[in-house]
Motif scaffolding. Sequence first.
Motif, mmCIF file in Angstrom:
data_model
loop_
_atom_site.group_PDB
_atom_site.id
_atom_site.type_symbol
_atom_site.label_atom_id
_atom_site.label_comp_id
_atom_site.label_asym_id
_atom_site.label_seq_id
_atom_site.Cartn_x
_atom_site.Cartn_y
_atom_site.Cartn_z
ATOM 1 N N SER A 23 79.211 -43.245 34.406
ATOM 2 C CA SER A 23 78.675 -42.140 35.213
ATOM 3 C C SER A 23 77.652 -41.321 34.455
ATOM 4 N N GLY A 27 73.770 -43.938 36.103
ATOM 5 C CA GLY A 27 74.774 -44.341 37.083
ATOM 6 C C GLY A 27 74.827 -43.369 38.251
ATOM 7 N N ARG A 47 84.927 -44.268 32.274
ATOM 8 C CA ARG A 47 86.002 -44.420 31.299
ATOM 9 C C ARG A 47 86.488 -43.066 30.740
ATOM 10 N N GLY A 52 79.818 -37.902 34.002
ATOM 11 C CA GLY A 52 78.520 -37.390 33.526
ATOM 12 C C GLY A 52 77.931 -38.101 32.324
ATOM 13 N N GLY A 53 78.740 -38.902 31.592
ATOM 14 C CA GLY A 53 78.197 -39.546 30.394
ATOM 15 C C GLY A 53 77.661 -38.483 29.446
ATOM 16 N N TYR A 54 76.477 -38.721 28.887
ATOM 17 C CA TYR A 54 75.913 -37.744 27.952
ATOM 18 C C TYR A 54 75.540 -36.428 28.641
ATOM 19 N N VAL A 67 76.436 -31.886 25.691
ATOM 20 C CA VAL A 67 76.439 -32.959 24.692
ATOM 21 C C VAL A 67 75.039 -33.552 24.565
ATOM 22 N N TYR A 71 67.275 -29.910 26.693
ATOM 23 C CA TYR A 71 66.095 -29.461 27.433
ATOM 24 C C TYR A 71 65.457 -30.644 28.137
ATOM 25 N N ALA A 259 88.735 -44.116 34.072
ATOM 26 C CA ALA A 259 88.801 -45.413 34.753
ATOM 27 C C ALA A 259 87.969 -46.422 33.974
ATOM 28 N N GLU A 260 88.623 -47.155 33.085
ATOM 29 C CA GLU A 260 87.860 -48.068 32.218
ATOM 30 C C GLU A 260 87.757 -49.469 32.818
ATOM 31 N N VAL A 261 86.531 -49.915 32.945
ATOM 32 C CA VAL A 261 86.289 -51.273 33.425
ATOM 33 C C VAL A 261 86.391 -52.218 32.231
ATOM 34 N N ALA A 291 76.480 -48.894 31.458
ATOM 35 C CA ALA A 291 77.221 -48.846 30.192
ATOM 36 C C ALA A 291 76.371 -49.269 29.002
ATOM 37 N N LEU A 300 81.101 -56.680 28.817
ATOM 38 C CA LEU A 300 81.628 -56.603 30.189
ATOM 39 C C LEU A 300 81.527 -57.937 30.941
ATOM 40 N N HIS A 461 79.551 -46.047 23.255
ATOM 41 C CA HIS A 461 78.449 -46.726 22.582
ATOM 42 C C HIS A 461 79.040 -47.316 21.298
ATOM 43 N N TYR A 467 70.924 -43.096 21.090
ATOM 44 C CA TYR A 467 69.997 -43.410 22.185
ATOM 45 C C TYR A 467 70.035 -44.867 22.633
ATOM 46 N N GLY A 493 70.315 -47.046 33.603
ATOM 47 C CA GLY A 493 70.513 -46.179 32.434
ATOM 48 C C GLY A 493 69.388 -46.289 31.427
HETATM 49 C C1 LIG Z 1 73.226 -35.463 21.075
HETATM 50 C C2 LIG Z 1 72.284 -35.845 22.164
HETATM 51 C C3 LIG Z 1 71.329 -34.939 22.567
HETATM 52 C C4 LIG Z 1 70.453 -35.267 23.598
HETATM 53 N N1 LIG Z 1 69.563 -34.325 24.037
HETATM 54 C C5 LIG Z 1 68.773 -34.612 25.099
HETATM 55 C C6 LIG Z 1 67.911 -33.617 25.651
HETATM 56 O O1 LIG Z 1 67.864 -32.478 25.197
HETATM 57 N N2 LIG Z 1 67.118 -33.962 26.703
HETATM 58 C C7 LIG Z 1 67.145 -35.208 27.240
HETATM 59 O O2 LIG Z 1 66.409 -35.460 28.199
HETATM 60 N N3 LIG Z 1 67.959 -36.167 26.738
HETATM 61 C C8 LIG Z 1 68.774 -35.899 25.694
HETATM 62 N N4 LIG Z 1 69.609 -36.854 25.197
HETATM 63 C C9 LIG Z 1 69.556 -38.219 25.744
HETATM 64 C C10 LIG Z 1 70.238 -38.361 27.089
HETATM 65 O O3 LIG Z 1 71.368 -37.534 27.161
HETATM 66 C C11 LIG Z 1 70.658 -39.818 27.297
HETATM 67 O O4 LIG Z 1 69.617 -40.687 26.933
HETATM 68 C C12 LIG Z 1 71.019 -40.107 28.745
HETATM 69 O O5 LIG Z 1 71.841 -39.090 29.264
HETATM 70 C C13 LIG Z 1 71.728 -41.454 28.811
HETATM 71 O O6 LIG Z 1 72.134 -41.712 30.127
HETATM 72 P P1 LIG Z 1 72.719 -43.114 30.556
HETATM 73 O O7 LIG Z 1 72.854 -43.096 32.025
HETATM 74 O O8 LIG Z 1 71.930 -44.211 29.975
HETATM 75 O O9 LIG Z 1 74.145 -43.296 29.897
HETATM 76 P P2 LIG Z 1 75.281 -42.451 29.219
HETATM 77 O O10 LIG Z 1 75.095 -41.008 29.400
HETATM 78 O O11 LIG Z 1 75.428 -42.974 27.850
HETATM 79 O O12 LIG Z 1 76.552 -42.867 30.084
HETATM 80 C C14 LIG Z 1 77.138 -44.129 30.056
HETATM 81 C C15 LIG Z 1 78.555 -43.952 30.553
HETATM 82 O O13 LIG Z 1 79.164 -45.234 30.728
HETATM 83 C C16 LIG Z 1 80.529 -45.087 30.452
HETATM 84 N N5 LIG Z 1 81.108 -46.398 30.198
HETATM 85 C C17 LIG Z 1 80.762 -47.264 29.214
HETATM 86 N N6 LIG Z 1 81.539 -48.361 29.268
HETATM 87 C C18 LIG Z 1 82.368 -48.187 30.330
HETATM 88 C C19 LIG Z 1 83.411 -48.976 30.888
HETATM 89 N N7 LIG Z 1 83.744 -50.152 30.367
HETATM 90 N N8 LIG Z 1 84.073 -48.497 31.971
HETATM 91 C C20 LIG Z 1 83.738 -47.300 32.521
HETATM 92 N N9 LIG Z 1 82.768 -46.507 32.007
HETATM 93 C C21 LIG Z 1 82.096 -46.948 30.925
HETATM 94 C C22 LIG Z 1 80.539 -44.193 29.225
HETATM 95 O O14 LIG Z 1 81.807 -43.601 29.033
HETATM 96 C C23 LIG Z 1 79.450 -43.196 29.579
HETATM 97 O O15 LIG Z 1 79.975 -42.061 30.213
HETATM 98 C C24 LIG Z 1 70.514 -36.548 24.195
HETATM 99 C C25 LIG Z 1 71.489 -37.461 23.790
HETATM 100 C C26 LIG Z 1 72.372 -37.114 22.796
HETATM 101 C C27 LIG Z 1 73.422 -38.089 22.390
#
Ligand SMILES: Cc1cc2nc3c(=O)[nH]c(=O)nc-3n(C[C@H](O)[C@H](O)[C@H](O)COP(=O)(O)OP(=O)(O)OC[C@H]3O[C@@H](n4cnc5c(N)ncnc54)[C@H](O)[C@@H]3O)c2cc1C
Length: 527
Positions: A23, A27, A47, A52-54, A67, A71, A259-261, A291, A300, A461, A467, A493
Amino acid sequence: MHVGTSYKQRTPDGAFDAIVVGSGIGGLACAAALAKYGKKRVLVLERHYRIGGYTHAFSRRGYEWDVGVHYLGELGPRGAVRGIFDRLTDGTLRWAPLPDVYDRIVLGDRSYDYVTGARRFASKMIEYFPGETEAIGRYVTLVKQVSRAGARYFVDRALPRAVSRLAGPLLRRGYMRYATRTTREVLRELTRNEELIAVLTGQFGDYGLPPSRSSFAIHAAVASHYLGGAWYPIGGAGAIARAFAPIVEAAGGELSHSAEVAEVLVEGGRAAGVRMRDGRTFRADLVISDAGAANTFGALLPEAERPASLVKALRSATPSVGYMCLYLGFRHTDAELGLTGTNLWLYPDADHDANIARFLADPSAPLPLVYASFPSAKDPSFQERFPGRATIDLITLCPWDWVEKWKDTTWMKRGADYEALKASFSERLLEVLFARLPQLRGKVDHAELSTPLTTRHFASHPRGELYGLDHDPARYRLPLRAQTPVPGLYLTGADLVSAGVAGGLVAGVLTAGAILGVRTILDIMRR
Ligand SMILES: Cc1cc2nc3c(=O)[nH]c(=O)nc-3n(C[C@H](O)[C@H](O)[C@H](O)COP(=O)(O)OP(=O)(O)OC[C@H]3O[C@@H](n4cnc5c(N)ncnc54)[C@H](O)[C@@H]3O)c2cc1C
């Protein structure tokens, strides 16, 4: 208000058109786009115990920290990112601008301000570097131009393969020339002034690689993203998931956390649903993975179904570096502490590459970068929600190898030597902060350090990556597409587009477009 329901308390039921694994913003955006523009019933499985993930926020002892949202850019009334958020969330997310100076780059004892607006940014840089007027002008034009070319390059990743074979070369042209070169190579063509290069790459923490290792494509994307200024979600990072969830639910979808896949089900060569860690299965014709590419294709998908050439390509890709974050809480307001929303990028000097190399070879070397963010000062609703309090996040890099030996220990019970490592880094991070903001010394009420193990534990991760895949030139040659080689399985993602909330958001839209048709992308991204 928490988003979604716990898988431990309620098993999602009914028939779903699509299942989204993870999420994060990718996602959530994909799920909302499928729900709103395709009337799809989507099940989002996360999971972590928060959606919300990050972009999730967490609370401790009367404080709340973000997290991965410090900005975002392009959120002014006519901003491209604002338009996407507004369309996907029915305009319910509200944004507060950061101060006019959104980033302050500190190189040793010299300080440089990034001011809002491309023209004003250029003028400010010329004020600092009067002999570099031409280089600065060309730089601003170039980052905008390369970033625009990036939009076409990424749309290609959502097109049907047959269309991409024809249109792809044209769409990718112009971008690859810059994407396959390092930031330093391109900047050195504009200027030989190393101090200016260090200032212009002062946000390199936003993509995790110093100038001689990062692709100019990611540098251009990040730099141009913020040229018009920066914003923060009102209500904190958690407001993002709260805005997306009702859109998914309105179309009959569900968001289930904890909810872990365990596996994507593949039947007759196509994705058919998912198997959960507890053995239960959920079926759907569409499975979308947020993911990350490494998890999706390396864990996966059942081994026999993994596309060999893609797995091989991913094996040669580098995972991004991990990070440590020190979450600080104060029993004072921002005003009392003299804090503002301006981010601080604190560097020992102007040689980012050498500083990183030295630190990676010797953890006791000076911290090569400390990023200080002030969430409570950025969010106008913070004082209402947490009266009399303030928060700061301090981030530095930390490779996975430094913590790997504790990977099989349990969260919060990793042992004295791990705690000692954390205590020493916490101390060092605080000293960097106090050197800049001495009024904070003696006022810290709560301090808690996360490491790459924390990131692995909560965000899955595998090496605690900041990243996902590294944003080096090689990344832009990876054959990643929204539609994976397994029919019915899609990727979304940050790994599909680029790190950053906006990168993940756009990826969500592109993946929905790969499913519903390119028209959806145009509808959501129109200016
Ligand atoms: C410390 C930090 C600071 C940041 N600051 C900024 C910022 O200021 N501005 C900005 O724009 N970006 C920032 N970013 C980057 C940004 O937050 C991320 O690049 C972006 O949110 C990633 O989104 P995503 O959808 O790829 O995945 P993620 O947010 O990584 O979410 C993936 C999700 O998948 C879930 N998942 C994985 N495997 C499974 C499974 N088997 N079953 C169920 N769920 C699973 C994980 O638990 C996770 O919640 C920052 C990142 C970090 C780490």
